[in-house]
Design an enzyme around this catalytic site. Structure first.
Site, PDB file in Angstrom:
ATOM      1  N   ASP A  60     -46.359  13.474 -12.949  1.00  0.00           N
ATOM      2  CA  ASP A  60     -46.408  14.712 -13.727  1.00  0.00           C
ATOM      3  C   ASP A  60     -45.221  14.773 -14.687  1.00  0.00           C
ATOM      4  O   ASP A  60     -44.113  15.098 -14.276  1.00  0.00           O
ATOM      5  CB  ASP A  60     -46.389  15.889 -12.739  1.00  0.00           C
ATOM      6  CG  ASP A  60     -46.301  17.236 -13.439  1.00  0.00           C
ATOM      7  OD1 ASP A  60     -46.406  17.258 -14.690  1.00  0.00           O
ATOM      8  OD2 ASP A  60     -46.132  18.251 -12.745  1.00  0.00           O
ATOM      9  N   GLU A 148     -18.836  -2.377 -22.195  1.00  0.00           N
ATOM     10  CA  GLU A 148     -17.747  -2.356 -21.209  1.00  0.00           C
ATOM     11  C   GLU A 148     -17.741  -0.962 -20.615  1.00  0.00           C
ATOM     12  O   GLU A 148     -17.261  -0.027 -21.244  1.00  0.00           O
ATOM     13  CB  GLU A 148     -16.385  -2.563 -21.892  1.00  0.00           C
ATOM     14  CG  GLU A 148     -16.222  -3.871 -22.612  1.00  0.00           C
ATOM     15  CD  GLU A 148     -14.905  -3.910 -23.406  1.00  0.00           C
ATOM     16  OE1 GLU A 148     -14.035  -3.015 -23.248  1.00  0.00           O
ATOM     17  OE2 GLU A 148     -14.762  -4.830 -24.207  1.00  0.00           O
ATOM     18  N   GLU A 150     -16.376   1.847 -18.330  1.00  0.00           N
ATOM     19  CA  GLU A 150     -15.216   2.278 -17.544  1.00  0.00           C
ATOM     20  C   GLU A 150     -15.632   3.424 -16.635  1.00  0.00           C
ATOM     21  O   GLU A 150     -16.560   4.176 -16.962  1.00  0.00           O
ATOM     22  CB  GLU A 150     -14.093   2.728 -18.480  1.00  0.00           C
ATOM     23  CG  GLU A 150     -13.571   1.574 -19.323  1.00  0.00           C
ATOM     24  CD  GLU A 150     -12.522   1.981 -20.363  1.00  0.00           C
ATOM     25  OE1 GLU A 150     -11.696   1.143 -20.720  1.00  0.00           O
ATOM     26  OE2 GLU A 150     -12.564   3.145 -20.828  1.00  0.00           O
ATOM     27  N   GLU A 204      -8.212  -0.222 -14.685  1.00  0.00           N
ATOM     28  CA  GLU A 204      -7.939   0.244 -16.056  1.00  0.00           C
ATOM     29  C   GLU A 204      -6.613   1.014 -16.104  1.00  0.00           C
ATOM     30  O   GLU A 204      -5.906   1.136 -15.118  1.00  0.00           O
ATOM     31  CB  GLU A 204      -9.112   1.090 -16.572  1.00  0.00           C
ATOM     32  CG  GLU A 204      -9.985   0.367 -17.599  1.00  0.00           C
ATOM     33  CD  GLU A 204      -9.225  -0.106 -18.847  1.00  0.00           C
ATOM     34  OE1 GLU A 204      -8.096   0.354 -19.096  1.00  0.00           O
ATOM     35  OE2 GLU A 204      -9.770  -0.959 -19.570  1.00  0.00           O
ATOM     36  N   GLU A 211     -12.785  -0.988 -14.590  1.00  0.00           N
ATOM     37  CA  GLU A 211     -13.792  -1.483 -15.529  1.00  0.00           C
ATOM     38  C   GLU A 211     -14.386  -2.759 -14.966  1.00  0.00           C
ATOM     39  O   GLU A 211     -13.658  -3.595 -14.403  1.00  0.00           O
ATOM     40  CB  GLU A 211     -13.134  -1.774 -16.893  1.00  0.00           C
ATOM     41  CG  GLU A 211     -14.084  -2.359 -17.923  1.00  0.00           C
ATOM     42  CD  GLU A 211     -13.409  -2.543 -19.300  1.00  0.00           C
ATOM     43  OE1 GLU A 211     -12.675  -1.635 -19.754  1.00  0.00           O
ATOM     44  OE2 GLU A 211     -13.615  -3.615 -19.896  1.00  0.00           O
ATOM     45  N   HIS A 260     -17.338   0.899 -24.655  1.00  0.00           N
ATOM     46  CA  HIS A 260     -17.262   0.108 -25.885  1.00  0.00           C
ATOM     47  C   HIS A 260     -18.438  -0.861 -25.877  1.00  0.00           C
ATOM     48  O   HIS A 260     -18.693  -1.508 -24.864  1.00  0.00           O
ATOM     49  CB  HIS A 260     -15.968  -0.690 -25.933  1.00  0.00           C
ATOM     50  CG  HIS A 260     -14.748   0.154 -25.709  1.00  0.00           C
ATOM     51  ND1 HIS A 260     -13.531  -0.364 -25.397  1.00  0.00           N
ATOM     52  CD2 HIS A 260     -14.584   1.500 -25.752  1.00  0.00           C
ATOM     53  CE1 HIS A 260     -12.659   0.619 -25.255  1.00  0.00           C
ATOM     54  NE2 HIS A 260     -13.273   1.758 -25.464  1.00  0.00           N
ATOM     55  N   ARG A 333      -6.824  -0.285 -31.704  1.00  0.00           N
ATOM     56  CA  ARG A 333      -7.650   0.348 -30.680  1.00  0.00           C
ATOM     57  C   ARG A 333      -7.941   1.814 -30.993  1.00  0.00           C
ATOM     58  O   ARG A 333      -8.652   2.492 -30.261  1.00  0.00           O
ATOM     59  CB  ARG A 333      -6.990   0.210 -29.307  1.00  0.00           C
ATOM     60  CG  ARG A 333      -7.191  -1.162 -28.781  1.00  0.00           C
ATOM     61  CD  ARG A 333      -6.448  -1.506 -27.535  1.00  0.00           C
ATOM     62  NE  ARG A 333      -6.559  -2.952 -27.352  1.00  0.00           N
ATOM     63  CZ  ARG A 333      -7.497  -3.543 -26.635  1.00  0.00           C
ATOM     64  NH1 ARG A 333      -8.386  -2.849 -25.995  1.00  0.00           N
ATOM     65  NH2 ARG A 333      -7.537  -4.854 -26.550  1.00  0.00           N
ATOM     66  N   GLU A 354     -17.124  -4.619 -31.984  1.00  0.00           N
ATOM     67  CA  GLU A 354     -17.039  -3.749 -30.807  1.00  0.00           C
ATOM     68  C   GLU A 354     -16.983  -2.295 -31.271  1.00  0.00           C
ATOM     69  O   GLU A 354     -16.003  -1.885 -31.888  1.00  0.00           O
ATOM     70  CB  GLU A 354     -15.768  -4.105 -30.019  1.00  0.00           C
ATOM     71  CG  GLU A 354     -15.471  -3.184 -28.858  1.00  0.00           C
ATOM     72  CD  GLU A 354     -14.060  -3.407 -28.270  1.00  0.00           C
ATOM     73  OE1 GLU A 354     -13.481  -4.512 -28.417  1.00  0.00           O
ATOM     74  OE2 GLU A 354     -13.544  -2.458 -27.671  1.00  0.00           O
ATOM     75  N   ARG A 356     -16.406   1.414 -30.480  1.00  0.00           N
ATOM     76  CA  ARG A 356     -15.601   1.980 -29.387  1.00  0.00           C
ATOM     77  C   ARG A 356     -15.869   3.458 -29.081  1.00  0.00           C
ATOM     78  O   ARG A 356     -15.293   4.002 -28.156  1.00  0.00           O
ATOM     79  CB  ARG A 356     -14.106   1.793 -29.707  1.00  0.00           C
ATOM     80  CG  ARG A 356     -13.689   0.335 -29.695  1.00  0.00           C
ATOM     81  CD  ARG A 356     -12.224   0.161 -30.092  1.00  0.00           C
ATOM     82  NE  ARG A 356     -11.286   0.786 -29.185  1.00  0.00           N
ATOM     83  CZ  ARG A 356     -10.787   0.217 -28.095  1.00  0.00           C
ATOM     84  NH1 ARG A 356     -11.147  -1.008 -27.761  1.00  0.00           N
ATOM     85  NH2 ARG A 356      -9.921   0.870 -27.331  1.00  0.00           N
TER      86      ARG A 356
HETATM   87  N1  GLU Z   1     -10.313   4.086 -21.927  1.00  0.00           N
HETATM   88  C1  GLU Z   1     -10.275   3.894 -23.363  1.00  0.00           C
HETATM   89  C2  GLU Z   1     -11.428   4.661 -24.022  1.00  0.00           C
HETATM   90  O1  GLU Z   1     -11.638   5.774 -23.666  1.00  0.00           O
HETATM   91  C3  GLU Z   1     -10.314   2.439 -23.743  1.00  0.00           C
HETATM   92  C4  GLU Z   1      -9.270   1.556 -23.126  1.00  0.00           C
HETATM   93  C5  GLU Z   1      -9.512   0.098 -23.499  1.00  0.00           C
HETATM   94  O2  GLU Z   1      -9.210  -0.299 -24.635  1.00  0.00           O
HETATM   95  O3  GLU Z   1     -10.100  -0.618 -22.684  1.00  0.00           O
HETATM   96  O4  GLU Z   1     -12.116   4.201 -24.882  1.00  0.00           O
HETATM   97 MG    MG Z   2     -11.383  -0.874 -21.125  1.00  0.00          MG
END
Ligand code: GLU
Ligand code: MG
Length: 465
Positions: A60, A148, A150, A204, A211, A260, A333, A354, A356
Protein backbone atom coordinates in the site's frame (compact mmCIF):
# COMPACT_ATOMS: atom_id res chain seq x y z
CA UNK A 1 29.30 -18.49 8.23
CA UNK A 2 27.42 -15.89 6.24
CA UNK A 3 26.62 -16.81 2.66
CA UNK A 4 29.65 -15.54 0.72
CA UNK A 5 28.76 -12.98 -1.95
CA UNK A 6 31.62 -14.26 -4.11
CA UNK A 7 29.98 -17.70 -4.10
CA UNK A 8 26.67 -16.45 -5.50
CA UNK A 9 27.27 -13.27 -7.48
CA UNK A 10 27.61 -15.03 -10.83
CA UNK A 11 24.50 -17.19 -10.32
CA UNK A 12 21.16 -16.50 -11.97
CA UNK A 13 18.29 -15.39 -9.68
CA UNK A 14 16.74 -18.82 -9.18
CA UNK A 15 20.12 -20.42 -8.46
CA UNK A 16 20.73 -17.70 -5.87
CA UNK A 17 17.49 -18.63 -4.13
CA UNK A 18 18.53 -22.32 -4.18
CA UNK A 19 21.97 -21.50 -2.73
CA UNK A 20 20.32 -19.44 0.01
CA UNK A 21 17.96 -22.30 0.86
CA UNK A 22 20.86 -24.70 1.18
CA UNK A 23 22.54 -22.17 3.43
CA UNK A 24 19.59 -22.26 5.84
CA UNK A 25 18.28 -18.82 4.83
CA UNK A 26 14.53 -18.80 5.45
CA UNK A 27 13.44 -15.23 4.68
CA UNK A 28 13.86 -12.44 2.17
CA UNK A 29 13.60 -8.79 3.23
CA UNK A 30 12.39 -6.72 0.25
CA UNK A 31 13.67 -3.17 0.66
CA UNK A 32 13.16 0.25 -0.90
CA UNK A 33 13.35 3.83 0.42
CA UNK A 34 10.77 6.56 0.83
CA UNK A 35 11.56 10.04 -0.49
CA UNK A 36 13.35 10.99 2.74
CA UNK A 37 15.66 7.99 2.32
CA UNK A 38 14.16 5.98 5.17
CA UNK A 39 14.54 2.28 4.45
CA UNK A 40 11.24 0.43 4.18
CA UNK A 41 10.89 -3.31 3.96
CA UNK A 42 8.58 -6.28 3.91
CA UNK A 43 9.68 -9.76 4.98
CA UNK A 44 8.58 -12.77 2.94
CA UNK A 45 9.47 -16.43 3.45
CA UNK A 46 12.21 -17.37 0.99
CA UNK A 47 9.84 -19.75 -0.85
CA UNK A 48 7.78 -16.68 -1.90
CA UNK A 49 10.69 -14.94 -3.59
CA UNK A 50 10.37 -16.83 -6.88
CA UNK A 51 6.75 -15.68 -7.11
CA UNK A 52 7.79 -12.15 -6.26
CA UNK A 53 10.28 -12.19 -9.14
CA UNK A 54 7.48 -13.28 -11.49
CA UNK A 55 4.54 -11.22 -10.24
CA UNK A 56 5.98 -8.64 -7.84
CA UNK A 57 5.04 -8.13 -4.19
CA UNK A 58 2.16 -5.71 -3.70
CA UNK A 59 1.99 -3.08 -0.97
CA UNK A 60 0.00 0.00 0.00
CA UNK A 61 1.92 3.01 -1.31
CA UNK A 62 -0.38 5.50 0.43
CA UNK A 63 1.25 4.70 3.77
CA UNK A 64 4.77 5.54 2.55
CA UNK A 65 6.10 9.12 2.91
CA UNK A 66 5.87 10.90 -0.42
CA UNK A 67 4.46 8.01 -2.42
CA UNK A 68 0.76 8.08 -3.39
CA UNK A 69 -2.67 9.22 -2.29
CA UNK A 70 -5.24 6.74 -0.94
CA UNK A 71 -7.11 6.62 -4.24
CA UNK A 72 -4.12 5.26 -6.14
CA UNK A 73 -2.50 3.29 -3.38
CA UNK A 74 -1.56 -0.06 -4.92
CA UNK A 75 2.04 -0.49 -5.94
CA UNK A 76 4.37 -3.41 -6.26
CA UNK A 77 8.01 -4.20 -5.62
CA UNK A 78 10.26 -5.77 -8.22
CA UNK A 79 13.28 -7.38 -6.51
CA UNK A 80 16.66 -6.57 -8.06
CA UNK A 81 18.47 -9.87 -7.54
CA UNK A 82 21.87 -8.21 -8.12
CA UNK A 83 21.45 -6.87 -4.58
CA UNK A 84 20.63 -10.26 -3.02
CA UNK A 85 22.81 -10.77 0.09
CA UNK A 86 22.49 -12.41 3.48
CA UNK A 87 21.97 -9.96 6.35
CA UNK A 88 25.13 -10.90 8.27
CA UNK A 89 23.81 -10.35 11.79
CA UNK A 90 20.86 -12.65 11.14
CA UNK A 91 22.48 -15.89 10.05
CA UNK A 92 20.42 -19.03 10.26
CA UNK A 93 23.03 -20.74 12.40
CA UNK A 94 25.42 -19.99 15.22
CA UNK A 95 24.58 -17.81 18.21
CA UNK A 96 23.18 -14.77 16.42
CA UNK A 97 19.83 -14.93 14.77
CA UNK A 98 18.81 -18.59 15.12
CA UNK A 99 15.66 -18.58 17.24
CA UNK A 100 14.08 -21.41 19.25
CA UNK A 101 11.67 -22.09 16.38
CA UNK A 102 14.39 -22.40 13.77
CA UNK A 103 16.48 -20.33 11.43
CA UNK A 104 15.96 -16.56 11.18
CA UNK A 105 18.47 -16.39 8.33
CA UNK A 106 17.39 -13.52 6.08
CA UNK A 107 18.54 -12.25 2.71
CA UNK A 108 18.16 -8.60 1.76
CA UNK A 109 16.97 -7.65 -1.73
CA UNK A 110 16.65 -4.03 -2.89
CA UNK A 111 13.59 -3.46 -5.07
CA UNK A 112 12.28 -1.06 -7.69
CA UNK A 113 8.77 0.27 -7.21
CA UNK A 114 6.17 -0.21 -9.95
CA UNK A 115 2.60 0.99 -10.55
CA UNK A 116 -0.33 -1.40 -11.25
CA UNK A 117 -0.02 -0.79 -15.00
CA UNK A 118 3.54 -2.14 -14.95
CA UNK A 119 5.41 1.18 -15.20
CA UNK A 120 8.31 2.27 -12.96
CA UNK A 121 6.81 4.52 -10.27
CA UNK A 122 7.95 8.13 -10.83
CA UNK A 123 8.17 8.74 -7.08
CA UNK A 124 10.65 5.91 -6.41
CA UNK A 125 13.97 7.55 -5.46
CA UNK A 126 15.95 4.65 -6.94
CA UNK A 127 14.06 5.22 -10.19
CA UNK A 128 14.91 8.94 -10.08
CA UNK A 129 18.62 8.04 -9.94
CA UNK A 130 18.24 5.43 -12.69
CA UNK A 131 16.76 8.10 -15.00
CA UNK A 132 19.82 10.33 -14.57
CA UNK A 133 22.20 7.39 -15.00
CA UNK A 134 20.44 6.56 -18.26
CA UNK A 135 20.86 10.17 -19.35
CA UNK A 136 24.61 9.81 -18.74
CA UNK A 137 24.66 6.53 -20.68
CA UNK A 138 22.95 8.21 -23.66
CA UNK A 139 25.75 10.78 -23.62
CA UNK A 140 28.25 7.88 -23.64
CA UNK A 141 29.28 7.78 -19.97
CA UNK A 142 29.09 5.67 -16.85
CA UNK A 143 28.87 7.80 -13.72
CA UNK A 144 31.15 6.48 -10.98
CA UNK A 145 30.81 7.62 -7.40
CA UNK A 146 32.40 6.93 -4.03
CA UNK A 147 31.06 8.56 -0.85
CA UNK A 148 32.87 9.07 2.46
CA UNK A 149 30.24 8.68 5.15
CA UNK A 150 31.09 10.13 8.54
CA UNK A 151 29.14 9.22 11.67
CA UNK A 152 29.13 9.47 15.44
CA UNK A 153 29.00 6.61 17.91
CA UNK A 154 27.13 7.66 21.03
CA UNK A 155 26.27 6.14 24.40
CA UNK A 156 22.89 6.09 26.04
CA UNK A 157 22.49 7.97 29.33
CA UNK A 158 21.86 6.26 32.68
CA UNK A 159 18.12 6.06 31.87
CA UNK A 160 18.85 4.26 28.62
CA UNK A 161 17.84 7.32 26.58
CA UNK A 162 19.55 8.22 23.32
CA UNK A 163 21.76 11.26 24.00
CA UNK A 164 24.68 12.80 22.07
CA UNK A 165 27.29 11.40 24.45
CA UNK A 166 30.54 10.52 22.66
CA UNK A 167 31.89 7.22 23.90
CA UNK A 168 35.56 8.27 23.51
CA UNK A 169 37.89 11.27 23.52
CA UNK A 170 40.03 10.30 20.56
CA UNK A 171 40.74 12.49 17.52
CA UNK A 172 41.68 12.25 13.83
CA UNK A 173 43.43 8.97 12.91
CA UNK A 174 44.07 8.21 16.60
CA UNK A 175 45.03 4.65 17.20
CA UNK A 176 42.93 3.41 20.06
CA UNK A 177 42.11 0.07 21.60
CA UNK A 178 38.74 1.19 22.88
CA UNK A 179 35.34 -0.25 22.11
CA UNK A 180 34.97 2.08 19.11
CA UNK A 181 37.91 0.49 17.28
CA UNK A 182 36.45 -3.00 17.83
CA UNK A 183 33.01 -1.89 16.71
CA UNK A 184 34.49 -0.34 13.57
CA UNK A 185 36.06 -3.70 12.74
CA UNK A 186 32.75 -5.52 13.25
CA UNK A 187 31.15 -2.91 10.99
CA UNK A 188 33.76 -3.54 8.30
CA UNK A 189 33.15 -7.31 8.50
CA UNK A 190 29.40 -6.80 8.22
CA UNK A 191 29.78 -4.43 5.24
CA UNK A 192 32.09 -6.87 3.45
CA UNK A 193 29.58 -9.68 4.04
CA UNK A 194 27.15 -7.51 2.05
CA UNK A 195 29.72 -7.38 -0.77
CA UNK A 196 30.80 -3.80 0.03
CA UNK A 197 34.56 -3.62 -0.37
CA UNK A 198 35.92 -1.42 2.43
CA UNK A 199 39.07 0.63 1.78
CA UNK A 200 39.78 2.09 5.22
CA UNK A 201 38.23 2.91 8.56
CA UNK A 202 39.47 5.64 10.88
CA UNK A 203 38.62 7.83 13.82
CA UNK A 204 37.53 11.28 12.60
CA UNK A 205 38.36 14.70 14.03
CA UNK A 206 35.62 14.98 16.66
CA UNK A 207 35.26 12.86 19.79
CA UNK A 208 33.10 9.83 19.03
CA UNK A 209 33.29 10.51 15.27
CA UNK A 210 34.35 7.90 12.71
CA UNK A 211 34.57 7.31 8.99
CA UNK A 212 34.57 4.12 6.93
CA UNK A 213 35.34 4.40 3.22
CA UNK A 214 34.37 1.83 0.63
CA UNK A 215 35.40 1.28 -2.96
CA UNK A 216 33.73 3.37 -5.64
CA UNK A 217 31.46 1.80 -8.26
CA UNK A 218 28.79 2.92 -10.72
CA UNK A 219 26.19 5.27 -9.26
CA UNK A 220 23.40 2.74 -8.69
CA UNK A 221 25.60 0.20 -6.93
CA UNK A 222 27.17 2.91 -4.80
CA UNK A 223 23.81 4.39 -3.80
CA UNK A 224 22.55 0.90 -2.84
CA UNK A 225 25.78 0.41 -0.88
CA UNK A 226 25.37 3.72 0.96
CA UNK A 227 21.83 2.81 2.03
CA UNK A 228 23.06 -0.61 3.18
CA UNK A 229 26.00 1.06 4.95
CA UNK A 230 23.75 3.23 7.09
CA UNK A 231 21.46 0.51 8.42
CA UNK A 232 24.38 -1.90 8.85
CA UNK A 233 26.28 0.55 11.04
CA UNK A 234 23.20 1.23 13.13
CA UNK A 235 22.59 -2.49 13.61
CA UNK A 236 26.20 -3.27 14.61
CA UNK A 237 26.39 -0.30 17.02
CA UNK A 238 23.17 -1.51 18.62
CA UNK A 239 24.57 -5.02 19.12
CA UNK A 240 27.35 -3.34 21.13
CA UNK A 241 24.97 -1.20 23.20
CA UNK A 242 25.92 2.05 21.43
CA UNK A 243 24.15 3.84 18.63
CA UNK A 244 25.39 5.23 15.35
CA UNK A 245 23.98 8.47 14.00
CA UNK A 246 24.29 10.19 10.63
CA UNK A 247 22.78 13.41 11.98
CA UNK A 248 24.94 16.10 10.32
CA UNK A 249 25.78 18.25 13.36
CA UNK A 250 24.91 16.51 16.61
CA UNK A 251 27.13 18.68 18.84
CA UNK A 252 27.69 22.42 18.75
CA UNK A 253 31.29 23.63 18.46
CA UNK A 254 32.90 20.52 16.96
CA UNK A 255 32.99 19.01 13.44
CA UNK A 256 29.81 17.63 11.95
CA UNK A 257 29.43 14.62 9.67
CA UNK A 258 29.65 14.96 5.91
CA UNK A 259 29.21 12.63 2.96
CA UNK A 260 31.88 13.93 0.58
CA UNK A 261 31.15 12.31 -2.75
CA UNK A 262 33.94 11.52 -5.21
CA UNK A 263 32.68 11.36 -8.78
CA UNK A 264 33.81 10.95 -12.36
CA UNK A 265 32.52 10.03 -15.83
CA UNK A 266 33.88 6.98 -17.63
CA UNK A 267 33.77 7.04 -21.42
CA UNK A 268 32.07 3.86 -22.68
CA UNK A 269 33.40 4.24 -26.25
CA UNK A 270 37.00 4.93 -25.22
CA UNK A 271 37.05 2.63 -22.15
CA UNK A 272 38.74 5.28 -20.03
CA UNK A 273 38.16 7.83 -17.32
CA UNK A 274 36.90 10.85 -19.27
CA UNK A 275 37.77 13.24 -16.40
CA UNK A 276 41.52 12.65 -16.77
CA UNK A 277 43.84 14.84 -18.82
CA UNK A 278 47.51 14.50 -17.81
CA UNK A 279 48.37 17.65 -19.82
CA UNK A 280 46.19 19.84 -17.60
CA UNK A 281 47.72 21.41 -14.47
CA UNK A 282 45.02 19.84 -12.29
CA UNK A 283 44.85 16.64 -14.34
CA UNK A 284 41.31 17.54 -15.40
CA UNK A 285 39.79 17.25 -18.88
CA UNK A 286 37.51 19.92 -20.36
CA UNK A 287 34.64 17.55 -19.64
CA UNK A 288 35.55 17.40 -15.94
CA UNK A 289 35.83 21.18 -15.82
CA UNK A 290 32.38 21.73 -17.35
CA UNK A 291 30.97 19.11 -14.99
CA UNK A 292 32.43 21.00 -12.01
CA UNK A 293 31.04 24.27 -13.36
CA UNK A 294 27.61 22.58 -13.48
CA UNK A 295 27.97 21.44 -9.85
CA UNK A 296 28.88 24.98 -8.77
CA UNK A 297 26.09 26.54 -10.85
CA UNK A 298 23.46 24.30 -9.24
CA UNK A 299 24.93 23.99 -5.74
CA UNK A 300 22.46 26.47 -4.26
CA UNK A 301 19.56 24.82 -6.11
CA UNK A 302 20.39 21.26 -5.06
CA UNK A 303 21.63 21.77 -1.50
CA UNK A 304 18.11 21.16 -0.08
CA UNK A 305 18.47 17.61 -1.45
CA UNK A 306 22.14 17.11 -0.52
CA UNK A 307 21.81 18.59 2.98
CA UNK A 308 18.13 18.01 3.76
CA UNK A 309 17.68 18.76 7.46
CA UNK A 310 17.30 21.97 9.46
CA UNK A 311 20.38 20.67 11.27
CA UNK A 312 22.39 20.25 8.02
CA UNK A 313 22.88 24.03 7.85
CA UNK A 314 24.56 24.04 11.25
CA UNK A 315 27.28 21.83 9.74
CA UNK A 316 27.69 24.10 6.68
CA UNK A 317 29.32 26.95 8.63
CA UNK A 318 32.93 28.23 8.55
CA UNK A 319 35.57 26.58 10.71
CA UNK A 320 34.69 22.88 10.71
CA UNK A 321 36.09 21.55 7.39
CA UNK A 322 32.66 21.73 5.76
CA UNK A 323 32.15 24.01 2.75
CA UNK A 324 30.22 27.26 2.75
CA UNK A 325 31.50 28.97 -0.43
CA UNK A 326 30.97 27.95 -4.05
CA UNK A 327 34.60 27.46 -5.03
CA UNK A 328 36.98 24.66 -5.95
CA UNK A 329 40.60 23.86 -5.19
CA UNK A 330 43.27 21.19 -4.79
CA UNK A 331 43.87 21.16 -1.07
CA UNK A 332 41.27 23.59 0.16
CA UNK A 333 38.90 21.82 2.56
CA UNK A 334 36.70 24.88 2.83
CA UNK A 335 35.94 24.71 -0.91
CA UNK A 336 32.80 23.03 -2.21
CA UNK A 337 34.75 20.89 -4.68
CA UNK A 338 38.19 19.47 -3.97
CA UNK A 339 40.30 17.86 -6.69
CA UNK A 340 42.30 15.12 -4.96
CA UNK A 341 45.85 14.78 -6.23
CA UNK A 342 46.47 11.66 -8.26
CA UNK A 343 49.95 10.65 -7.12
CA UNK A 344 52.53 9.64 -9.70
CA UNK A 345 52.44 5.88 -10.00
CA UNK A 346 48.70 5.73 -9.47
CA UNK A 347 46.74 5.37 -12.68
CA UNK A 348 45.10 8.53 -14.00
CA UNK A 349 41.96 6.40 -13.94
CA UNK A 350 41.74 7.58 -10.31
CA UNK A 351 41.11 11.19 -11.41
CA UNK A 352 37.92 12.46 -9.83
CA UNK A 353 36.33 15.44 -8.14
CA UNK A 354 35.16 15.43 -4.53
CA UNK A 355 31.94 17.33 -3.83
CA UNK A 356 32.03 18.18 -0.11
CA UNK A 357 28.63 19.67 0.66
CA UNK A 358 26.39 16.56 0.91
CA UNK A 359 25.76 15.06 4.32
CA UNK A 360 24.82 11.48 5.20
CA UNK A 361 21.24 12.33 6.25
CA UNK A 362 20.36 12.83 2.58
CA UNK A 363 18.48 10.28 0.50
CA UNK A 364 21.50 8.95 -1.40
CA UNK A 365 19.49 8.17 -4.55
CA UNK A 366 18.10 11.70 -4.78
CA UNK A 367 21.40 13.35 -3.79
CA UNK A 368 23.28 11.38 -6.46
CA UNK A 369 20.60 12.13 -9.07
CA UNK A 370 20.80 15.86 -8.29
CA UNK A 371 24.62 16.01 -8.49
CA UNK A 372 24.72 14.04 -11.74
CA UNK A 373 21.99 16.25 -13.26
CA UNK A 374 23.93 19.37 -12.24
CA UNK A 375 27.22 18.05 -13.63
CA UNK A 376 25.65 16.89 -16.91
CA UNK A 377 23.97 20.27 -17.31
CA UNK A 378 27.43 21.84 -17.12
CA UNK A 379 28.67 19.34 -19.71
CA UNK A 380 25.75 19.84 -22.10
CA UNK A 381 25.96 23.62 -21.89
CA UNK A 382 29.78 23.60 -21.98
CA UNK A 383 29.90 25.83 -18.87
CA UNK A 384 33.21 27.58 -18.11
CA UNK A 385 34.86 26.79 -14.79
CA UNK A 386 36.03 29.77 -12.70
CA UNK A 387 39.68 29.72 -11.50
CA UNK A 388 40.43 27.75 -8.30
CA UNK A 389 40.72 29.37 -4.87
CA UNK A 390 43.53 27.77 -2.90
CA UNK A 391 43.57 30.17 0.03
CA UNK A 392 41.55 29.12 3.10
CA UNK A 393 38.21 30.82 2.75
CA UNK A 394 37.69 30.70 6.50
CA UNK A 395 40.65 33.09 6.84
CA UNK A 396 39.52 35.53 4.12
CA UNK A 397 37.57 38.59 5.22
CA UNK A 398 33.91 38.82 4.13
CA UNK A 399 34.78 41.98 2.14
CA UNK A 400 37.47 40.19 0.12
CA UNK A 401 35.19 37.23 -0.51
CA UNK A 402 32.47 39.57 -1.72
CA UNK A 403 34.91 41.50 -3.90
CA UNK A 404 36.12 38.27 -5.48
CA UNK A 405 32.50 37.55 -6.46
CA UNK A 406 32.46 34.29 -4.48
CA UNK A 407 28.95 33.06 -3.78
CA UNK A 408 27.81 31.15 -0.70
CA UNK A 409 25.56 28.20 0.06
CA UNK A 410 22.15 29.07 1.56
CA UNK A 411 22.32 29.52 5.32
CA UNK A 412 19.10 27.72 6.23
CA UNK A 413 16.82 24.95 5.03
CA UNK A 414 14.13 27.58 4.36
CA UNK A 415 16.38 29.47 1.95
CA UNK A 416 17.53 26.20 0.38
CA UNK A 417 13.95 25.14 -0.44
CA UNK A 418 13.32 28.50 -2.18
CA UNK A 419 16.48 27.92 -4.23
CA UNK A 420 15.41 24.38 -5.12
CA UNK A 421 12.10 25.61 -6.50
CA UNK A 422 13.95 28.15 -8.68
CA UNK A 423 16.38 25.62 -10.18
CA UNK A 424 14.72 24.10 -13.24
CA UNK A 425 17.46 21.55 -13.84
CA UNK A 426 17.22 20.05 -10.36
CA UNK A 427 13.41 20.23 -10.39
CA UNK A 428 13.36 18.31 -13.68
CA UNK A 429 15.80 15.72 -12.34
CA UNK A 430 13.58 15.00 -9.35
CA UNK A 431 10.41 15.01 -11.44
CA UNK A 432 7.13 16.67 -10.44
CA UNK A 433 6.01 13.93 -8.10
CA UNK A 434 9.11 13.83 -5.90
CA UNK A 435 9.58 17.59 -6.07
CA UNK A 436 6.06 18.40 -4.88
CA UNK A 437 6.14 15.95 -1.98
CA UNK A 438 9.69 16.86 -1.03
CA UNK A 439 9.10 20.61 -0.97
CA UNK A 440 5.86 20.21 0.96
CA UNK A 441 7.49 18.01 3.63
CA UNK A 442 10.61 20.16 3.93
CA UNK A 443 8.64 23.39 4.18
CA UNK A 444 6.57 21.91 7.00
CA UNK A 445 9.80 20.81 8.73
CA UNK A 446 11.27 24.29 8.37
CA UNK A 447 8.10 26.01 9.62
CA UNK A 448 7.93 23.70 12.61
CA UNK A 449 11.53 24.55 13.47
CA UNK A 450 11.42 28.30 12.96
CA UNK A 451 8.47 28.74 15.29
CA UNK A 452 10.17 26.91 18.18
CA UNK A 453 11.64 28.86 21.07
CA UNK A 454 15.06 27.38 21.82
CA UNK A 455 17.05 27.15 25.04
CA UNK A 456 19.62 29.45 23.43
CA UNK A 457 16.99 32.19 22.95
CA UNK A 458 15.66 31.89 26.48
CA UNK A 459 19.15 32.06 27.98
CA UNK A 460 20.13 34.99 25.75
CA UNK A 461 17.02 37.15 25.96
CA UNK A 462 14.82 36.35 28.92
CA UNK A 463 16.79 38.28 31.45
CA UNK A 464 18.24 40.91 29.10
CA UNK A 465 14.96 42.32 27.79
N1 GLU B 1 33.65 16.43 8.97
C1 GLU B 1 33.94 17.36 7.90
C2 GLU B 1 32.64 17.72 7.16
O1 GLU B 1 31.68 17.98 7.81
C3 GLU B 1 34.96 16.83 6.94
C4 GLU B 1 36.27 16.39 7.53
C5 GLU B 1 37.16 15.75 6.46
O2 GLU B 1 37.74 16.48 5.65
O3 GLU B 1 37.17 14.52 6.38
O4 GLU B 1 32.55 17.77 5.97
MG1 MG C 1 36.32 12.70 6.66
Amino acid sequence: MTLEISAIEALDPLAKIEAAKEHNIRFAELQFTDIMGIVKGVTIPLHQLKGSLQNGTWFDGSSVEGFTRIAESDQWLKPDMDTFAEIPWKPGHGELGAGPLGSRGTARVICDVYTPDGKPFVGDPRGVLKRQLERATKLGYVWNAGPELEFFLFRKDENGEIKPLPHDNAGYFDFSTDLGANIRQDMVNALEAFGISVEAAHHEVAAGQHEIDFRYADGLKTADNAVTFKFTLKAIAQIHGLYATFMPKPIFGINGSGMHTHQSLYSIAESRNAFADPENQYGLSDLARSYMAGILAHARGMIAVLAPLVNSYKRLVPGYEAPTYLTWGRTNRSALIRVPKVSPGISIEATRVEVRCPDPSSNTYLAFAAMLAAGLDGVEKGLELAPPVEESLYAMSPERIKKAGIRELPGTLGEAIDELERDEVICAALGDHVLTHYVEAKRAEWDEYRTQVSTWEVEKYLDAF
